[in-house]
Design an enzyme around this catalytic site. Structure first.
Site, short mmCIF file in Angstrom:
data_model
loop_
_atom_site.label_atom_id
_atom_site.label_comp_id
_atom_site.label_asym_id
_atom_site.label_seq_id
_atom_site.Cartn_x
_atom_site.Cartn_y
_atom_site.Cartn_z
N GLU A 277 0.87 -1.17 0.00
CA GLU A 277 0.00 0.00 0.00
C GLU A 277 0.91 1.22 0.00
O GLU A 277 1.82 1.31 0.84
CB GLU A 277 -0.88 -0.01 1.26
CG GLU A 277 -1.84 1.13 1.24
CD GLU A 277 -2.74 1.17 2.48
OE1 GLU A 277 -2.69 0.24 3.31
OE2 GLU A 277 -3.48 2.16 2.61
N ARG B 42 5.47 -13.07 9.37
CA ARG B 42 6.07 -11.75 9.16
C ARG B 42 7.50 -11.77 9.66
O ARG B 42 7.80 -12.45 10.64
CB ARG B 42 5.34 -10.71 9.99
CG ARG B 42 4.07 -10.20 9.42
CD ARG B 42 3.46 -9.23 10.40
NE ARG B 42 3.84 -7.86 10.10
CZ ARG B 42 3.24 -7.12 9.17
NH1 ARG B 42 2.26 -7.62 8.46
NH2 ARG B 42 3.61 -5.89 8.96
N LYS C 88 4.84 0.22 9.43
CA LYS C 88 4.88 1.53 8.77
C LYS C 88 4.38 2.62 9.71
O LYS C 88 4.86 3.72 9.71
CB LYS C 88 4.02 1.49 7.52
CG LYS C 88 4.77 1.00 6.31
CD LYS C 88 3.94 1.23 5.08
CE LYS C 88 3.65 -0.08 4.41
NZ LYS C 88 2.55 -0.05 3.50
P1 ATP Z 1 3.06 -2.59 8.04
O1 ATP Z 1 2.30 -3.45 8.97
O2 ATP Z 1 4.51 -2.54 8.29
O3 ATP Z 1 2.46 -1.24 7.88
P2 ATP Z 1 1.68 -3.61 5.81
O4 ATP Z 1 1.37 -5.06 5.91
O5 ATP Z 1 0.59 -2.65 6.06
O6 ATP Z 1 2.97 -3.33 6.64
P3 ATP Z 1 1.72 -3.46 2.98
O7 ATP Z 1 2.20 -2.33 2.17
O8 ATP Z 1 0.29 -3.73 3.02
O9 ATP Z 1 2.31 -3.25 4.42
O10 ATP Z 1 2.55 -4.78 2.63
C1 ATP Z 1 2.83 -5.30 1.35
C2 ATP Z 1 3.17 -6.74 1.51
O11 ATP Z 1 4.27 -6.92 2.38
C3 ATP Z 1 2.01 -7.53 2.10
O12 ATP Z 1 1.90 -8.75 1.41
C4 ATP Z 1 2.45 -7.77 3.52
O13 ATP Z 1 1.90 -8.96 4.01
C5 ATP Z 1 3.97 -7.84 3.38
N1 ATP Z 1 4.65 -7.47 4.62
C6 ATP Z 1 4.48 -6.36 5.36
N2 ATP Z 1 5.25 -6.40 6.46
C7 ATP Z 1 5.93 -7.57 6.42
C8 ATP Z 1 6.89 -8.20 7.28
N3 ATP Z 1 7.31 -7.63 8.40
N4 ATP Z 1 7.36 -9.41 6.91
C9 ATP Z 1 6.97 -9.99 5.78
N5 ATP Z 1 6.08 -9.46 4.93
C10 ATP Z 1 5.56 -8.26 5.23
MG MG Z 2 -1.27 -3.29 4.86
#
Ligand code: ATP
Ligand code: MG
Length: 806
Positions: free
Chosen positions: A283, A503, A513
């Site tokens: 995102e 994760r 984030k």
């Molecule tokens: P955050 O929780 O850090 O804000 P998010 O999941 O909202 O991260 P997205 O931009 O939606 O961030 O993530 C894009 C992809 O990266 C998604 O498939 C998510 O599952 C994966 N992702 C995010 N954080 C991690 C992590 N710590 N380890 C592995 N994959 C991750």
């Molecule tokens: Mg997300």
């Protein structure tokens, strides 16, 4: 039944099927399993007891095949197969139940079931002996050489293939007997402990050879491990995507077993040619962090492994949080990591199709316009009560949804909700919101919309529209699987294989984030690319090579077991790459003047310093002058054991230049400001002193060297797992995470260095030129130290810990 009575009853039933005491105790503690087991025993008609072997299988059923796994035929199967010992072991049980789960609610078909589970197949001892005999003969030579050190794993695996339904223990026993017959009794040599081979220290490989294999391979063990070579091997192939993905059990007892129909799969395969298609769906609401590097390794990595395609898909359904800056950053950093998206797509590209599908959903009675406020919604979720608008006529919802679309309603006054199951055990089946109104223009789609689809509505549909074969995401989405598949099923769309992995989290850091944004906006760090952050931009600025990040992610694999990776593992890969890519150079962080008194005032000679000592013969010229500079820490007025620096009367090496013996020092205001020493070339046959110092020469009188600033980093958080601190996480920030050293001096190898260039400063660590550098000013970030700075902590916990602090 009162609770106590119920528990007593459960205990009685378990003991009647012969469960051992420990298993019984564990099961009593786990209410869900206990209830399931009681149900299984009743379904099987085993209330009056059964053989222990049969009881063990019933227990297995309760653990692995709960009713909700679509096992409509479970009772009939238990009575006709397990209780009659037609299915005798776990192997058969697994095969039978996998078959049943696939079949769904249709009645049992004995022949097919017998075939699937090997019912009635009897493997005689003679058949076992013959198969084992053949394997022993095939391996005879190896067996005779390795004798009892022979590893039987591969042979047993082969036998398992040949004798699918045989009892594993009996096969192993037969193998032991036949091996003993071939080799005779164990001799003394067989019983002796194998001598441990002394490891010869390995000579470092030449730089060119290592670079050819890819710098990340430096120091990595050669592996034949299949899982390491293909970490995605366990996922089904695109053409096999016809199995049941999930089974949704509704609160009214209805069961939905969701799988692709033959036509859906065929259309999908025709569109993709059967290739693997994945997507990386960030995102654009912030900068990416190292957790996203793992996600990219999973998504892009899988496509790369199978020669498929991976799309970079901006999951941009929330215009208020999303910005062009983030969109551009993501594209840039994905490329920096070395991944090449087959296509860049945006969820918002599909707004029109998504909108049509939403209308279709309302028409088919699977969605309604709701007016609950978020608080109302929360309250009715908790009470498991439907919204008062849930059953409004379809026509009314269609009309209101059109009003929403045309901006005729107030923001917050209406949402579109999926009509799922408000009493479902899974909260994420509780009529999730599909659309909400936002009077905000969209950074990619522009101003044309005032309704925006939710993640739950968008993600699965776009996966389907893009013909994704494998939709890989992190474990927090697991509970949304039901909703993901439900929506595609009611819309009649193709479904990808969904797989969730753990994760990534890393010690001494937070990867979220939201929290990273807070650190940036509150000024705890200097922007998203502050080298103390594990954002990808921060890591890049710090000097971490993309190959190191990819090797680190590969090592972690894609398992579902959540574990915090220790920062030292990341450091290990950073160092392994830097070792073969960062040329050596000399610089002095806190200079102390050293006068080589036996050299002439205008002495200036060039000594040859190695670019990659031990790995290549390349050299660069380092000037040696009468005055040189060494680290303040490398001089002491009093020598001591274990100290290898300079002290009065003591000799040390000046790296690449020769030896020097200290004759005295000069102080000003109690501080040593100059050291004097005699210089000598190293003579052949003369033992070199132990201590080796890095140094830089006096700059030429008319050349003004750039002012050198070094930024040394320690961990951003003091504790190992700041995530565990909850709301107190900010208080754990390490006030010493950044040490700025001004007034450092660089040797000639750093002349002309540009932002992004990486060096190993001998004895000080790996450094990278920071973009803050300007003409006349060189700023270096220390990427990491030369040795594992956590080693002592791991051996003797809690004694000092630092990430790259001298
Ligand atoms: P955050 O929780 O850090 O804000 P998010 O999941 O909202 O991260 P997205 O931009 O939606 O961030 O993530 C894009 C992809 O990266 C998604 O498939 C998510 O599952 C994966 N992702 C995010 N954080 C991690 C992590 N710590 N380890 C592995 N994959 C991750
Ligand atoms: Mg997300």
């Amino acid at each position: 039944m009162a609770r106590e009575e119920q528990e007593l009853d459960a205990e009685k039933l378990m003991s009647s099927i012969g469960l051992v005491e420990r298993t019984m105790k564990e099961t009593m503690k786990n209410k869900k399993l206990r209830n399931e087991l009681v149900a299984v025993i009743r379904e099987a008609g085993a209330e009056k007891g059964c053989e222990k072997a049969c009881g063990d299988l019933l227990y297995e059923v309760a653990v692995k095949y709960p009713k909700e796994a679509a096992l409509d035929n479970r009772p009939a199967f238990l009575r006709a197969y397990v209780m009659t010992a037609k299915v005798k072991n776990k192997l058969q049980l697994d095969a039978a139940l996998t078959y049943l789960a696939k079949r769904g609610p249709q009645p049992l078909e004995p022949e097919a079931l017998n075939e699937a589970a090997g019912v009635g197949v009897v493997v005689t001892p003679e058949e076992v002996a013959t198969a084992v005999g053949a394997e022993v003969a095939a391996n005879e030579e190896k067996l005779r050489t390795e004798r009892y050190r022979f590893n039987p794993g591969a042979v047993l695996a082969e036998l398992k293939k040949r004798l699918k339904w045989a009892d594993g223990a009996a096969v192993k026993k037969e193998l032991d007997v036949q091996v003993a017959a071939l080799l005779g009794p164990k001799t003394e040599a067989d019983l002796a402990k194998p001598e441990k081979k002394k490891k010869e220290p390995r000579a470092p490989k030449p730089v060119a050879a290592v670079l050819e294999a890819g710098p990340a391979a430096n120091g990595a063990p050669d592996t034949e491990d299949a899982a390491e070579q293909d970490p995605y091997a366990f996922l089904p192939k695109p053409a096999e995507n016809n199995k049941v993905h999930t089974t949704v059990t509704f609160s009214d007892g209805r069961v939905m077993s969701i799988a692709n129909t033959g036509e859906q799969l065929a259309a999908h395969l025709a569109a993709t040619g059967g290739r693997v298609v994945t997507r990386f769906p960030p995102e654009p609401n912030g900068y990416l962090h190292i957790g996203h590097a793992k996600a990219m390794f999973v998504d892009f990595g899988m496509a790369e492994q199978y020669g498929g395609d991976c799309y970079l898909r901006y999951d941009d359904t929330n215009p208020e949080a999303e910005k062009m800056e983030f969109i551009e950053h993501i594209r840039d950093i994905v490329a920096w990591l070395g991944w090449k998206p087959a296509k860049v797509t945006y969820s918002s590209d599909y707004f029109a199709q998504l909108h049509e599908l939403a209308v279709q959903l309302i028409r088919s009675g699977h969605a309604y316009v709701d007016h609950q406020t978020p608080d109302d919604m929360k309250a009715s979720r908790e009470a498991r009560e439907p919204s008062p608008w849930r059953d409004r006529p379809v026509e009314e919802s269609l009309r209101l949804f059109s009003d929403m679309r045309r901006g005729l309603m107030d923001e917050g006054s209406a949402t579109l909700r999926m009509k799922q199951d408000v009493r479902n055990e899974n909260f994420n089946m509780f009529d999730l919101v599909a659309y909400r109104m936002k009077y905000a223009p969209h950074p990619h789609a522009g101003p044309g919309w005032c309704i925006y689809p939710s993640y739950d509505f968008t993600h699965c549909v776009v996966d389907s529209l893009e013909n994704i074969s494998h939709s890989l995401c992190t474990l927090e989405f697991e509970s949304r699987r039901a909703s993901y598949y439900w929506l595609l099923e009611v819309l009649g769309l193709y479904k990808a294989v969904v797989w969730e992995y753990a994760r990534l989290s890393i010690t001494h850091n937070l990867l979220s984030k939201r929290r990273l944004a807070r650190l940036v906006s509150d000024g705890h760090v200097h922007g998203w690319d502050d080298p103390r952050l594990l954002t990808l931009a921060g890591l890049r600025r710090r000097g971490v090579a993309p190959e190191a990040l990819r090797a680190f992610c590969r090592e972690g694999g894609i398992s579902r077991n959540a574990a915090e990776a220790h920062l030292h593992k990341l450091e290990h890969h950073i160092r392994a790459v830097a070792d073969v890519t960062a040329p050596r150079a000399m610089a002095v962080l806190r200079p102390l003047r050293l006068v080589l008194t036996n050299l002439a005032a205008d002495h200036r000679e060039e000594v040859a310093a190695k670019v990659f000592p031990g790995r290549s013969e390349d050299t660069y010229a380092a000037p040696l002058t009468r005055v040189v500079y060494i680290e303040q820490d490398d001089f002491r007025e009093e020598d001591s054991r274990g100290y290898f620096g300079l002290a009065p009367g003591k000799s040390v090496m000046l790296k690449y230049a020769g030896t020097t013996r200290c004759t005295g020092c000069r102080k000003e205001g109690g501080r040593v400001v100059e050291v004097q020493a005699e210089y000598a070339r190293l003579q052949e046959g003369v033992k070199a002193p132990k201590g080796v110092l890095h140094w830089v020469a006096e700059p030429e009188p008319d050349a003004a060297p750039p002012a050198l600033e070094a930024r040394l980093y320690s961990t951003l958080f003091r504790s190992q797992s700041p995530a565990e601190l909850g709301d107190e996480w900010l208080a754990d920030l390490n006030p010493e995470s950044l040490t700025t050293v001004a007034g450092a001096m660089a040797g000639p190898a750093l002349a002309g260095a540009k932002p992004g260039d990486c060096f190993q400063l001998e004895r000080l660590g790996y450094f990278c030129v920071d973009p803050d550098s300007a003409p006349g000013r060189l700023v270096l970030n220390r990427t990491c130290m030369l040795k594992d700075s956590f080693a002592t902590e791991r051996k003797a916990p809690a004694k000092g810990r630092c990430w790259s602090v001298s």
